[in-house]
Design a protein around this motif. Sequence first.
Motif, PDB file in Angstrom:
ATOM      1  N   ALA A  36     -14.820  37.345 -19.996  1.00 35.95           N
ATOM      2  CA  ALA A  36     -14.577  37.001 -18.777  1.00 35.95           C
ATOM      3  C   ALA A  36     -14.169  37.981 -17.708  1.00 35.95           C
ATOM      4  O   ALA A  36     -13.832  38.818 -17.926  1.00 35.95           O
ATOM      5  CB  ALA A  36     -14.184  35.402 -18.627  1.00 35.95           C
ATOM      6  N   ASP A  37     -14.567  37.866 -16.326  1.00 31.02           N
ATOM      7  CA  ASP A  37     -14.090  38.809 -15.658  1.00 31.02           C
ATOM      8  C   ASP A  37     -12.377  38.834 -15.154  1.00 31.02           C
ATOM      9  O   ASP A  37     -11.930  37.703 -14.916  1.00 31.02           O
ATOM     10  CB  ASP A  37     -14.763  38.372 -14.126  1.00 31.02           C
ATOM     11  CG  ASP A  37     -13.731  39.178 -13.503  1.00 31.02           C
ATOM     12  OD1 ASP A  37     -14.446  40.519 -13.476  1.00 31.02           O
ATOM     13  OD2 ASP A  37     -13.805  38.721 -11.153  1.00 31.02           O
ATOM     14  N   GLY A  38     -11.926  39.918 -16.023  1.00 30.33           N
ATOM     15  CA  GLY A  38     -10.840  40.257 -15.939  1.00 30.33           C
ATOM     16  C   GLY A  38     -10.345  39.696 -17.563  1.00 30.33           C
ATOM     17  O   GLY A  38      -8.692  39.374 -17.181  1.00 30.33           O
ATOM     18  N   ALA A  39     -10.280  39.254 -18.217  1.00 29.36           N
ATOM     19  CA  ALA A  39     -10.316  38.165 -19.216  1.00 29.36           C
ATOM     20  C   ALA A  39     -10.800  38.688 -20.735  1.00 29.36           C
ATOM     21  O   ALA A  39     -12.142  38.394 -20.499  1.00 29.36           O
ATOM     22  CB  ALA A  39      -9.901  36.864 -19.014  1.00 29.36           C
ATOM     23  N   ALA A  40     -10.002  38.847 -21.114  1.00 30.41           N
ATOM     24  CA  ALA A  40     -10.911  39.504 -23.045  1.00 30.41           C
ATOM     25  C   ALA A  40     -10.169  38.931 -24.144  1.00 30.41           C
ATOM     26  O   ALA A  40      -8.716  39.237 -24.107  1.00 30.41           O
ATOM     27  CB  ALA A  40     -11.287  40.768 -22.900  1.00 30.41           C
ATOM     28  N   GLY A  41     -11.218  39.257 -24.997  1.00 29.98           N
ATOM     29  CA  GLY A  41     -10.453  38.102 -26.608  1.00 29.98           C
ATOM     30  C   GLY A  41     -10.977  37.261 -27.276  1.00 29.98           C
ATOM     31  O   GLY A  41     -13.053  37.758 -27.413  1.00 29.98           O
ATOM     32  N   ARG A  42     -10.552  37.461 -28.486  1.00 29.76           N
ATOM     33  CA  ARG A  42     -11.470  36.551 -29.638  1.00 29.76           C
ATOM     34  C   ARG A  42     -10.734  35.729 -29.887  1.00 29.76           C
ATOM     35  O   ARG A  42      -9.095  35.255 -29.787  1.00 29.76           O
ATOM     36  CB  ARG A  42     -11.772  37.726 -30.735  1.00 29.76           C
ATOM     37  CG  ARG A  42     -10.342  38.693 -31.317  1.00 29.76           C
ATOM     38  CD  ARG A  42     -10.955  39.098 -32.709  1.00 29.76           C
ATOM     39  NE  ARG A  42     -11.364  40.024 -31.856  1.00 29.76           N
ATOM     40  CZ  ARG A  42     -11.338  41.275 -31.663  1.00 29.76           C
ATOM     41  NH1 ARG A  42     -10.448  41.163 -31.174  1.00 29.76           N
ATOM     42  NH2 ARG A  42     -12.497  42.204 -31.000  1.00 29.76           N
ATOM     43  N   VAL A  43     -11.843  34.503 -30.304  1.00 32.17           N
ATOM     44  CA  VAL A  43     -10.929  33.264 -31.062  1.00 32.17           C
ATOM     45  C   VAL A  43     -11.035  33.161 -32.576  1.00 32.17           C
ATOM     46  O   VAL A  43     -11.570  33.416 -33.230  1.00 32.17           O
ATOM     47  CB  VAL A  43     -11.814  32.351 -31.084  1.00 32.17           C
ATOM     48  CG1 VAL A  43     -10.930  30.785 -31.562  1.00 32.17           C
ATOM     49  CG2 VAL A  43     -12.448  31.858 -29.125  1.00 32.17           C
ATOM     50  N   VAL A  44      -9.114  33.518 -33.012  1.00 32.80           N
ATOM     51  CA  VAL A  44      -8.996  33.698 -34.166  1.00 32.80           C
ATOM     52  C   VAL A  44      -9.280  32.967 -35.192  1.00 32.80           C
ATOM     53  O   VAL A  44      -9.216  32.751 -36.190  1.00 32.80           O
ATOM     54  CB  VAL A  44      -7.517  34.389 -34.207  1.00 32.80           C
ATOM     55  CG1 VAL A  44      -7.360  35.159 -35.545  1.00 32.80           C
ATOM     56  CG2 VAL A  44      -7.721  35.887 -33.287  1.00 32.80           C
TER      57      VAL A  44
ATOM     58  N   LEU B 198      -5.887  37.627 -26.260  1.00 32.88           N
ATOM     59  CA  LEU B 198      -5.981  37.138 -25.234  1.00 32.88           C
ATOM     60  C   LEU B 198      -5.259  38.308 -24.630  1.00 32.88           C
ATOM     61  O   LEU B 198      -4.270  38.945 -24.477  1.00 32.88           O
ATOM     62  CB  LEU B 198      -5.580  36.097 -24.730  1.00 32.88           C
ATOM     63  CG  LEU B 198      -6.304  35.905 -23.068  1.00 32.88           C
ATOM     64  CD1 LEU B 198      -8.482  35.593 -22.981  1.00 32.88           C
ATOM     65  CD2 LEU B 198      -6.413  34.560 -22.385  1.00 32.88           C
ATOM     66  N   THR B 199      -6.206  38.490 -23.056  1.00 35.58           N
ATOM     67  CA  THR B 199      -6.084  39.951 -22.572  1.00 35.58           C
ATOM     68  C   THR B 199      -6.197  39.719 -20.908  1.00 35.58           C
ATOM     69  O   THR B 199      -6.989  39.358 -21.029  1.00 35.58           O
ATOM     70  CB  THR B 199      -6.304  41.633 -22.989  1.00 35.58           C
ATOM     71  OG1 THR B 199      -5.884  41.975 -24.350  1.00 35.58           O
ATOM     72  CG2 THR B 199      -6.053  43.011 -22.124  1.00 35.58           C
ATOM     73  N   LEU B 200      -5.178  39.830 -20.176  1.00 34.81           N
ATOM     74  CA  LEU B 200      -5.184  39.019 -18.849  1.00 34.81           C
ATOM     75  C   LEU B 200      -5.621  40.751 -18.024  1.00 34.81           C
ATOM     76  O   LEU B 200      -4.515  40.759 -17.897  1.00 34.81           O
ATOM     77  CB  LEU B 200      -4.823  38.004 -18.450  1.00 34.81           C
ATOM     78  CG  LEU B 200      -5.168  37.018 -18.494  1.00 34.81           C
ATOM     79  CD1 LEU B 200      -4.385  35.881 -18.476  1.00 34.81           C
ATOM     80  CD2 LEU B 200      -6.443  35.691 -19.016  1.00 34.81           C
ATOM     81  N   GLU B 201      -6.615  41.033 -17.027  1.00 37.26           N
ATOM     82  CA  GLU B 201      -5.582  42.030 -16.130  1.00 37.26           C
ATOM     83  C   GLU B 201      -4.810  41.401 -15.043  1.00 37.26           C
ATOM     84  O   GLU B 201      -4.223  39.976 -14.536  1.00 37.26           O
ATOM     85  CB  GLU B 201      -7.335  42.895 -15.333  1.00 37.26           C
ATOM     86  CG  GLU B 201      -7.836  42.884 -16.908  1.00 37.26           C
ATOM     87  CD  GLU B 201      -9.351  44.005 -15.477  1.00 37.26           C
ATOM     88  OE1 GLU B 201      -9.532  43.141 -14.288  1.00 37.26           O
ATOM     89  OE2 GLU B 201     -10.316  44.217 -16.811  1.00 37.26           O
ATOM     90  N   ALA B 202      -4.368  42.154 -14.730  1.00 29.17           N
ATOM     91  CA  ALA B 202      -3.171  42.030 -13.204  1.00 29.17           C
ATOM     92  C   ALA B 202      -4.003  41.085 -12.598  1.00 29.17           C
ATOM     93  O   ALA B 202      -5.261  41.220 -11.536  1.00 29.17           O
ATOM     94  CB  ALA B 202      -3.109  42.884 -12.788  1.00 29.17           C
ATOM     95  N   GLY B 203      -3.190  40.131 -11.797  1.00 34.78           N
ATOM     96  CA  GLY B 203      -3.302  38.636 -10.769  1.00 34.78           C
ATOM     97  C   GLY B 203      -4.609  38.106 -11.742  1.00 34.78           C
ATOM     98  O   GLY B 203      -5.328  36.970 -10.838  1.00 34.78           O
ATOM     99  N   ARG B 204      -5.462  38.963 -12.627  1.00 37.18           N
ATOM    100  CA  ARG B 204      -6.797  37.463 -13.401  1.00 37.18           C
ATOM    101  C   ARG B 204      -5.711  35.654 -13.936  1.00 37.18           C
ATOM    102  O   ARG B 204      -4.917  36.328 -14.427  1.00 37.18           O
ATOM    103  CB  ARG B 204      -7.375  37.917 -14.878  1.00 37.18           C
ATOM    104  CG  ARG B 204      -8.132  36.997 -15.441  1.00 37.18           C
ATOM    105  CD  ARG B 204      -9.083  36.488 -14.171  1.00 37.18           C
ATOM    106  NE  ARG B 204     -10.351  36.153 -15.333  1.00 37.18           N
ATOM    107  CZ  ARG B 204     -10.310  35.004 -15.521  1.00 37.18           C
ATOM    108  NH1 ARG B 204     -10.272  33.987 -14.643  1.00 37.18           N
ATOM    109  NH2 ARG B 204     -11.876  35.126 -15.948  1.00 37.18           N
ATOM    110  N   ARG B 205      -6.727  34.864 -13.617  1.00 32.17           N
ATOM    111  CA  ARG B 205      -5.684  33.280 -13.541  1.00 32.17           C
ATOM    112  C   ARG B 205      -6.985  32.477 -15.307  1.00 32.17           C
ATOM    113  O   ARG B 205      -8.355  33.221 -14.535  1.00 32.17           O
ATOM    114  CB  ARG B 205      -6.549  32.895 -12.271  1.00 32.17           C
ATOM    115  CG  ARG B 205      -4.984  32.970 -11.786  1.00 32.17           C
ATOM    116  CD  ARG B 205      -5.731  32.428 -10.260  1.00 32.17           C
ATOM    117  NE  ARG B 205      -5.188  30.654 -10.256  1.00 32.17           N
ATOM    118  CZ  ARG B 205      -3.612  29.967  -9.813  1.00 32.17           C
ATOM    119  NH1 ARG B 205      -3.012  31.348  -9.735  1.00 32.17           N
ATOM    120  NH2 ARG B 205      -3.432  28.887 -10.239  1.00 32.17           N
TER     121      ARG B 205
END
Length: 305
Positions: A165-173, A195-202
């Motif tokens: 997603a925009d500003g969010a990335a990861g995987r369902v382990v 999960l990794t979130l960029e600064a300010g990403r909700r």
Amino acid sequence: MSFFPGNDPEPGDAFACDAIENLIIPRSSDIGGFEVRRALPTRQRRLVGPFIFFDRMGPAVLRAGEALDVKPHPHIGLSTVTYLFDGEIKHRDSLGTELVIRPGDINLMTAGRGIVHSERTPENLRGHPLSMSGLQTWLALPDDKEEIDPAFAHTAKSDMPLIEADGAAGRVVIGAFEGLRSPVPTFTDTLYVDLTLEAGRRFPFPAGHEERAIYILAGQLTVAGDTFAADQLLVFRPGDAITLEGGPDGCHIMLFGGAALNSKRYIWWNFVSSSKERIEQAKEEWRSARFDIVPGDEEEFVPLP
């Protein structure tokens, strides 16, 4: 394996967010330059869903001449989950499994009535500096699965569904999240998401799972206006939908939880059970060498404490 005989983690500072039930600061221990932080179990929180044990390994660099050597040791009544961000570990067990786990893959070893395994640095990596970073967690088995036959399942990183997603990335382990489902086998409702979130990403953290928590691996996470730092464990109250926000530097987090168990669990050394008597039986079985051996790793073992 319990990498260190750590003390209970400490409660954190006061916070304003009503959605948070517990804030836990893991207690760390140094093992020859290899730091491990234990977040569960603790006095104020024994489990989150089926997760009864949560260790953050590293990040660290093992110097040339150093290696990870966790000798053969037993488990009952649980599944161990090994998930690496960096480094490699060679797994052997009493089922005859021999496999090297690499970053992003999952080793799920179900002990059931009893299994023995070892975890070591692979032979080809010894003698060189080795980065090591990851998580080791234990899932307590539900009442009707505590004494099942032992089993081992390895799932490759490439087989886990991606969160993009925009500003969010990861995987369902493990488990299901945001319409995605991991192929890792489970015995009860279980959630484990990288999960990794960029600064300010909700990003939403729905209330679909009975018990939920987040471990902050790096950066800062903001929840309802409160900002939390790396190596803190947040346990959320049930039923509340949560909005997560990446802090000033963004964040790398693990979401985890699932269904609460139907009965109390006891934990002693590497044994988990709903019965104190069963744990005493397992102690005697290990003391008297009645567990199976690990093929290829028969010469050493961890004695009963």
